[in-house]
Design an enzyme around this catalytic site. Sequence first.
Site, PDB file in Angstrom:
ATOM      1  N   GLY A  39      47.314  62.443  68.342  1.00 59.62           N
ATOM      2  CA  GLY A  39      47.667  63.534  67.435  1.00 59.62           C
ATOM      3  C   GLY A  39      47.464  63.169  65.981  1.00 59.62           C
ATOM      4  O   GLY A  39      47.022  63.997  65.170  1.00 59.62           O
ATOM      5  N   ASP A  40      47.767  61.923  65.631  1.00 55.04           N
ATOM      6  CA  ASP A  40      47.574  61.469  64.253  1.00 55.04           C
ATOM      7  C   ASP A  40      46.084  61.405  63.905  1.00 55.04           C
ATOM      8  O   ASP A  40      45.700  61.648  62.753  1.00 55.04           O
ATOM      9  CB  ASP A  40      48.223  60.098  64.053  1.00 55.04           C
ATOM     10  CG  ASP A  40      49.709  60.123  64.366  1.00 55.04           C
ATOM     11  OD1 ASP A  40      50.358  61.135  64.052  1.00 55.04           O
ATOM     12  OD2 ASP A  40      50.221  59.138  64.924  1.00 55.04           O
TER      13      ASP A  40
END
Length: 314
Positions: free
Chosen positions: A255-256
């Site tokens: 996600g990052d």
Amino acid sequence: MSKLVITVTLNPALDKTVTIDGLEVGGLNRVDDIRIDAGGKGINVAKVLKGFQVDVTAVGFIGGHNGNLILQDLEREGIEHSFTETAAETRMNLKVVDSTVQVTTEINERGGTVSSQEKAQFQQALEDQLEQASILVLGGSVPPGVEHAEYALLIETAKSKGVKTILDADGDALRDGLIASPNVIKPNIHELEQLLGVTLESDEEIVQAARKLTSQGIEWVIVSMGGEGSVAVSKDEALRARPFKIKPESTVGAGDSMVAAIASSLLHGRGLEETLRWATAAGSVTASKPGTQVCRSEEVEERLDDVGITRIEA
């Protein structure tokens, strides 16, 4: 125009990742591999952006022995940083990777309490740094002593200086941060459902939910759904991305990596469709890597055409 990205990690952590061959809950488990990294959403985003050759500075709160280890990790990776030191020790988070089924279990500490003086010092330092920035990325939880409304305050400060903002948080931190209308948010599907108090079972329902947020002034809502891909919604567009097939190794940082790709895309002036393609490819490449390894720009670029993009009529 400045090309600097500032990533904010208010509640960083020293991430201890252990790999176990078949996790037995309630039983004895022997560790096959162990790794310790600087962690926290903003720090992870900074690591990916560094690999994308983006000018990035990581900021937030840091303290104690764990904090020093985080700073040493950033130094080794050549990432610029300007953290505000706290009297409280920075937390340590444990990630248990079951290599048999490729499932990661995360056990996160709350973090040490930030004093009002430390918070004021950070706010002033960030306000000065924003004079040189183009994008502000805010991510993760807030530590004790910091209100959930802190993100809204920082977004307002950035907007007053013409700096674009990306928010990647959940729960009250996301809800309160939305008050300031960040340019982009990237909730996962569960965070979006929690935010709106609904169950979203189709792409059309996701679009309708996201449009409630774009009507409040948020330009892009990019919803991640793990291996199912992602949906991106603006006032005028609704797009569905389907990722290429991978052998998943670890979800840590996926996600990052998406957030980093979004930030990089904003710097390059990419539209929503191209940004979604980059974000989806970045998340998939990172998920195909073991442990805490993240994608590199050239790896992502090679897989852009493998991301399927369709339009959603909602």
